[in-house]
Design a protein around this motif. Structure first.
Motif, PDB file in Angstrom:
ATOM      1  N   MET A 150      28.587  51.935  45.661  1.00 32.52           N
ATOM      2  CA  MET A 150      27.442  51.534  46.038  1.00 32.52           C
ATOM      3  C   MET A 150      27.397  52.345  47.671  1.00 32.52           C
ATOM      4  O   MET A 150      26.540  52.802  47.945  1.00 32.52           O
ATOM      5  CB  MET A 150      27.276  50.241  46.431  1.00 32.52           C
ATOM      6  CG  MET A 150      25.918  49.882  46.149  1.00 32.52           C
ATOM      7  SD  MET A 150      25.060  49.800  44.497  1.00 32.52           S
ATOM      8  CE  MET A 150      25.466  48.361  43.834  1.00 32.52           C
ATOM      9  N   ARG A 151      28.504  52.096  48.422  1.00 33.86           N
ATOM     10  CA  ARG A 151      28.281  52.562  49.668  1.00 33.86           C
ATOM     11  C   ARG A 151      29.768  53.250  49.937  1.00 33.86           C
ATOM     12  O   ARG A 151      30.591  52.595  50.694  1.00 33.86           O
ATOM     13  CB  ARG A 151      28.131  51.577  50.831  1.00 33.86           C
ATOM     14  CG  ARG A 151      27.863  51.989  52.173  1.00 33.86           C
ATOM     15  CD  ARG A 151      27.616  50.910  53.423  1.00 33.86           C
ATOM     16  NE  ARG A 151      26.194  50.538  53.081  1.00 33.86           N
ATOM     17  CZ  ARG A 151      25.146  51.330  53.302  1.00 33.86           C
ATOM     18  NH1 ARG A 151      25.297  52.542  53.983  1.00 33.86           N
ATOM     19  NH2 ARG A 151      23.822  50.850  53.171  1.00 33.86           N
ATOM     20  N   GLY A 217      21.093  44.160  46.217  1.00 35.36           N
ATOM     21  CA  GLY A 217      20.920  45.297  47.085  1.00 35.36           C
ATOM     22  C   GLY A 217      20.847  44.929  48.587  1.00 35.36           C
ATOM     23  O   GLY A 217      20.870  43.930  49.050  1.00 35.36           O
ATOM     24  N   GLU A 218      21.090  46.042  49.379  1.00 35.35           N
ATOM     25  CA  GLU A 218      21.140  46.153  50.819  1.00 35.35           C
ATOM     26  C   GLU A 218      20.080  46.120  51.421  1.00 35.35           C
ATOM     27  O   GLU A 218      20.075  45.749  52.694  1.00 35.35           O
ATOM     28  CB  GLU A 218      22.433  47.060  51.358  1.00 35.35           C
ATOM     29  CG  GLU A 218      23.670  46.656  50.903  1.00 35.35           C
ATOM     30  CD  GLU A 218      24.749  47.665  51.432  1.00 35.35           C
ATOM     31  OE1 GLU A 218      24.913  47.352  52.428  1.00 35.35           O
ATOM     32  OE2 GLU A 218      25.122  48.701  50.944  1.00 35.35           O
ATOM     33  N   ASP A 219      18.843  46.429  50.643  1.00 40.52           N
ATOM     34  CA  ASP A 219      17.672  46.680  51.502  1.00 40.52           C
ATOM     35  C   ASP A 219      16.717  45.548  51.070  1.00 40.52           C
ATOM     36  O   ASP A 219      16.620  45.135  49.801  1.00 40.52           O
ATOM     37  CB  ASP A 219      16.929  47.892  51.004  1.00 40.52           C
ATOM     38  CG  ASP A 219      17.807  49.033  51.920  1.00 40.52           C
ATOM     39  OD1 ASP A 219      17.588  49.220  52.812  1.00 40.52           O
ATOM     40  OD2 ASP A 219      18.708  49.658  51.093  1.00 40.52           O
ATOM     41  N   ARG A 406      15.079  42.497  46.602  1.00 41.63           N
ATOM     42  CA  ARG A 406      16.324  43.062  47.108  1.00 41.63           C
ATOM     43  C   ARG A 406      16.107  44.362  46.240  1.00 41.63           C
ATOM     44  O   ARG A 406      16.150  44.317  45.112  1.00 41.63           O
ATOM     45  CB  ARG A 406      17.779  42.246  46.954  1.00 41.63           C
ATOM     46  CG  ARG A 406      17.395  40.927  47.625  1.00 41.63           C
ATOM     47  CD  ARG A 406      17.434  41.035  49.127  1.00 41.63           C
ATOM     48  NE  ARG A 406      18.464  41.877  49.850  1.00 41.63           N
ATOM     49  CZ  ARG A 406      18.802  42.140  51.120  1.00 41.63           C
ATOM     50  NH1 ARG A 406      17.584  41.513  51.977  1.00 41.63           N
ATOM     51  NH2 ARG A 406      19.489  42.856  51.552  1.00 41.63           N
ATOM     52  N   GLY A 407      16.659  45.452  46.911  1.00 51.53           N
ATOM     53  CA  GLY A 407      16.822  46.700  46.325  1.00 51.53           C
ATOM     54  C   GLY A 407      17.860  47.683  46.706  1.00 51.53           C
ATOM     55  O   GLY A 407      18.424  47.403  47.850  1.00 51.53           O
ATOM     56  N   ILE A 408      18.345  48.220  45.640  1.00 52.37           N
ATOM     57  CA  ILE A 408      19.213  49.536  46.050  1.00 52.37           C
ATOM     58  C   ILE A 408      18.735  50.652  46.192  1.00 52.37           C
ATOM     59  O   ILE A 408      18.013  51.050  45.124  1.00 52.37           O
ATOM     60  CB  ILE A 408      20.628  49.587  45.024  1.00 52.37           C
ATOM     61  CG1 ILE A 408      21.124  47.915  44.963  1.00 52.37           C
ATOM     62  CG2 ILE A 408      21.619  50.480  45.083  1.00 52.37           C
ATOM     63  CD1 ILE A 408      21.905  47.795  43.335  1.00 52.37           C
ATOM     64  N   GLY A 446      21.428  59.353  44.868  1.00 51.57           N
ATOM     65  CA  GLY A 446      22.982  58.976  44.745  1.00 51.57           C
ATOM     66  C   GLY A 446      23.327  58.678  43.338  1.00 51.57           C
ATOM     67  O   GLY A 446      22.912  57.944  42.609  1.00 51.57           O
ATOM     68  N   ILE A 447      24.441  59.928  43.030  1.00 48.08           N
ATOM     69  CA  ILE A 447      24.566  59.807  41.739  1.00 48.08           C
ATOM     70  C   ILE A 447      25.406  58.685  41.062  1.00 48.08           C
ATOM     71  O   ILE A 447      25.259  58.003  40.359  1.00 48.08           O
ATOM     72  CB  ILE A 447      25.350  61.046  40.988  1.00 48.08           C
ATOM     73  CG1 ILE A 447      24.510  62.207  41.426  1.00 48.08           C
ATOM     74  CG2 ILE A 447      25.842  61.086  39.702  1.00 48.08           C
ATOM     75  CD1 ILE A 447      23.256  62.483  40.627  1.00 48.08           C
ATOM     76  N   GLY A 448      26.480  58.282  42.004  1.00 44.37           N
ATOM     77  CA  GLY A 448      27.511  57.485  41.662  1.00 44.37           C
ATOM     78  C   GLY A 448      26.579  56.179  41.899  1.00 44.37           C
ATOM     79  O   GLY A 448      26.702  55.131  41.149  1.00 44.37           O
ATOM     80  N   ARG A 449      25.853  55.916  42.873  1.00 43.84           N
ATOM     81  CA  ARG A 449      25.059  54.602  43.440  1.00 43.84           C
ATOM     82  C   ARG A 449      24.353  54.339  42.316  1.00 43.84           C
ATOM     83  O   ARG A 449      23.874  53.024  41.915  1.00 43.84           O
ATOM     84  CB  ARG A 449      24.355  54.969  44.547  1.00 43.84           C
ATOM     85  CG  ARG A 449      23.876  53.597  45.087  1.00 43.84           C
ATOM     86  CD  ARG A 449      23.001  53.754  46.520  1.00 43.84           C
ATOM     87  NE  ARG A 449      24.036  53.717  47.639  1.00 43.84           N
ATOM     88  CZ  ARG A 449      23.451  53.717  48.909  1.00 43.84           C
ATOM     89  NH1 ARG A 449      22.034  53.767  48.906  1.00 43.84           N
ATOM     90  NH2 ARG A 449      24.128  53.727  49.902  1.00 43.84           N
ATOM     91  N   THR A 450      23.692  55.421  41.606  1.00 37.05           N
ATOM     92  CA  THR A 450      22.478  55.047  40.464  1.00 37.05           C
ATOM     93  C   THR A 450      23.501  54.425  39.253  1.00 37.05           C
ATOM     94  O   THR A 450      22.824  53.415  38.643  1.00 37.05           O
ATOM     95  CB  THR A 450      21.837  56.205  40.149  1.00 37.05           C
ATOM     96  OG1 THR A 450      21.403  56.796  41.122  1.00 37.05           O
ATOM     97  CG2 THR A 450      20.611  55.845  39.071  1.00 37.05           C
ATOM     98  N   VAL A 451      24.526  55.077  39.036  1.00 38.24           N
ATOM     99  CA  VAL A 451      25.390  54.485  38.022  1.00 38.24           C
ATOM    100  C   VAL A 451      25.784  52.899  38.107  1.00 38.24           C
ATOM    101  O   VAL A 451      25.578  51.999  37.403  1.00 38.24           O
ATOM    102  CB  VAL A 451      26.482  55.261  37.627  1.00 38.24           C
ATOM    103  CG1 VAL A 451      27.377  54.491  36.654  1.00 38.24           C
ATOM    104  CG2 VAL A 451      26.023  56.683  37.012  1.00 38.24           C
TER     105      VAL A 451
END
Length: 576
Positions: A150-151, A217-219, A406-408, A446-451
């Motif tokens: 994610m980050r 989600g962090e946002d 909350r969203g990613i 973000g490829i990994g983040r989307t997965v």
RNA sequence: CGGUGAGUAGCGCAGCCUGGUAGCGCACCUGCCUUGGGAGCAGGGGGUCGCUGGUUCGAUUCCAGUCUCACCGACCA
């Protein structure tokens, strides 16, 4: 693929340092392993999912007329010095020197490199519009990497850069990318919102973020329940303030409020609602400039709005010494009346309509009541500086209410204007032979983040529930007892038939007890599981279980291949 | 960067207070047994106790330093 010959190191226990579900499950499912803080190995299963998503991105980019290329992850310092970001980007930019002492960095993003290429190759308006993209590894030395993919510090990103002759043409490129992004995330079956966003360190004039909704989600984002307005809370406009009160102005009174430092304390002590008080905050720039911000007592300051309004590079709460020096009062009793030193007073628009309010008296244990703006103190500017709250009226349609989520952040599109092209002097000749500056846009996913976000949104207590378009395998065939030659023969035949039809099948041929295989299949999120056991086989049947719904079908040996193929085909076609 | 906590077998942990060269569960290997939801029995391999130094006859244990990792970080005037 034969499970016994593949590599899926699943873990029974949840690793203790994994905080969010997607991180836990990606570790447990054997998709990733940590190499260092924020740096991961992508194991075979994880890589398959990443590649699946990459290909969806690639297809949609190509459809939107973006052209794939690949840029290096190591970049020379000169380009960054030229754009001005070498100094600006800070510690997130990982810098190093080569053997000749020449400075380089690991690319956190590629505006400089692509703009450099374009300025060398693009000379004429006839060559545009152009949009280049790549799917490549980035490095950002994050302060605090967390939540697995994610980050991370090193991560895979799709980044695209558009080049146009003018602002209107750039808007069209932006539009195309926006629409492509909508299709990409829809194809993955994700619940997401495209929201208005601040442009941050990338710069530029306007932008949208694509947010997958998830509690982890962090946002924070808001969306209107009536119209299409949606925005990052950082950016979200508060509704236009309406109507001032016509109450008669009462005489200013000083009240003793011992030890009453918070709005809640003061309001309770004076028996008034917190929305009839004014919260006074003092902020400082890095250079030591001070500013006072006024908000209705029950509202909260949006630091980003204040910072953007002031045009400062950096903003922080003033220190106690700074506050004492300009107000003469300790924190807890601040107000805009009787400052020791003149500083700008910025008030939220809502403050303008408030009458007979309570504020701190700039004196320990003292507040004023019946304070009125204009009569008792002056404000330099009224501007929107508060954080919107759930239930606020929508700033666009006025009739709807804002909902909070909350969203990613999985994607972000920016209109860059000429920020980089000007700095790097990327120009072209127009039809009149005049030199013009190129207009740019940039677009990241973000490829990994989307997965990871997909897993965050699709899982249960048994593990991942992959949407078919990004599942590492479409289905699996589980042979219940590998010692039973009839079972093995039937399972193998189904497996081979499906593979021949282009279905991605994981054949669980391991000599394990059935429970182990079922647990692993559930954990790694295979969407469709075909179980071949001796009991069913005696009646010529196999079992098909759908991971997402738990639905179980008994199908005959003759129909299972076509039924499964049809189901997968439908799911994939639906996502195109 | 600041605060807090943790580094002992691949993973999860105990032991440390009160020094005497290390243990449990899972995983792994061998055999038997078992085959529709992470079985059972028996045997076995694997650890310079993060690193460096100090105290001591002796340090995983006490002391100092160092590295790494994880969590938290204005909830406010």
């Amino acid at each position: 693929m034969l499970y016994s010959r593949y590599f899926i190191p699943t873990i029974k226990e949840t690793p203790s340092d994994a905080e969010v579900v997607s991180h836990q499950l990606m570790l447990r499912a054997g998709m990733i392993r940590k190499l260092a803080s924020g740096i991961y190995n992508y194991l075979p299963l994880g890589l398959r999912s990443l590649r699946k998503f990459e290909n969806i991105v690639r297809e949609e980019m190509n459809k939107a007329d973006a052209i794939e290329m690949l840029m290096p992850s190591v970049q020379p310092a000169e380009l960054w010095q030229e754009s001005g970001r070498w100094a600006f980007y800070g510690k997130e930019l990982l810098r190093f020197k080569d053997r000749k002492e020449a400075e380089f960095c690991m690319g956190p993003t590629h505006e400089e490199v692509i703009t450099d290429m374009v300025r060398r190759e693009i000379k004429s308006y006839r060559q545009m519009p152009l949009n280049f993209y790549q799917i490549q590894t980035k490095f950002r030395d994050e302060i605090r990497p967390r939540f697995g993919l994610m980050r991370g510090r090193e991560f895979i990103m799709k980044d695209a850069y558009s080049f146009d002759v003018d602002s209107a043409a750039a808007d069209l490129s932006y539009e195309k990318m926006y629409n492509a992004y909508m299709r990409i995330f829809e194809r993955c079956g994700l619940n997401f919102r495209a929201v208005e966003a601040d442009t941050g360190s990338i710069g530029g004039s306007s932008s949208h973020e694509f947010m997958v909704l998830a509690d982890s989600g962090e946002d924070a984002i808001v969306s209107c329940n009536a119209c299409r307005y949606a925005a990052n809370v950082e950016k979200a406009e508060s509704p236009l303030f309406t109507a001032s009160s016509d109450a008669a102005l009462e005489a200013l009174v000083k009240v003793s409020t011992p030890e009453m430092k918070t709005i809640a304390d003061v309001a309770a002590f004076m028996h008034v609602a917190s929305n009839t008080t004014i919260k006074t905050l003092v902020y400082a720039s890095e250079a030591g400039d001070l500013v006072m911000a006024l908000l209705r007592g029950d509202h909260e300051l949006n630091e980003l709005k204040l910072k953007n309004h002031l045009g400062w590079d950096d903003i922080q709460m003033a220190s106690e010494e700074q506050i004492l020096a300009c107000t003469g009062s300790p924190v807890g009793f601040l107000g805009p009346i009787g400052l020791k030193r003149e500083i700008p007073v910025i008030a939220d628009r809502v403050v303008q309509g408030m009458t007979n309010v309570v504020v701190g008296a700039n004196e320990k244990d003292q507040h004023f009541k019946n304070v009125n703006c204009g009569r008792d103190f002056d404000v330099s500017t009224f501007v929107d500086i508060r954080i919107v709250a759930a239930g606020d009226a929508c700033p666009r349609c006025q009739s709807g209410k804002l909902e909070m989520w909350r969203g990613i952040e999985v994607g972000h599109v920016f209109k860059l204007g000429t920020k980089y092209s000007k700095a790097l002097n990327a120009t072209y000749l127009d039809a009149n032979g005049r030199e013009q500056i190129i207009f740019m846009g940039c677009y990241g996913i973000g490829i990994g983040r989307t997965v990871a976000a997909a897993i965050e949104q699709n899982h249960d207590e048994n593990g991942i529930i992959f949407p078919i378009p990004i599942a590492p395998f479409h289905c699996s065939v589980v042979a219940v007892n590998t010692k039973d030659s009839g079972v093995m023969a039937a399972a193998e035949e189904i497996y081979l038939c499906l593979e021949k039809l282009g279905i991605e099948v994981l054949f669980d041929d391991r000599d394990e007890r059935p429970g182990v295989k079922f647990k692993d299949n559930d954990l790694i999120g295979i969407p469709i599981r075909i179980v071949v056991g001796s009991k069913g086989l005696a009646e010529g049947n196999v079992e098909v279980k759908i991971r997402s719904t738990g639905e179980v079908l008994q199908l005959s040996l003759g129909e299972v291949v076509s039924a499964v193929t049809l189901r997968i085909g439908t799911a994939l076609a639906h996502s195109q």
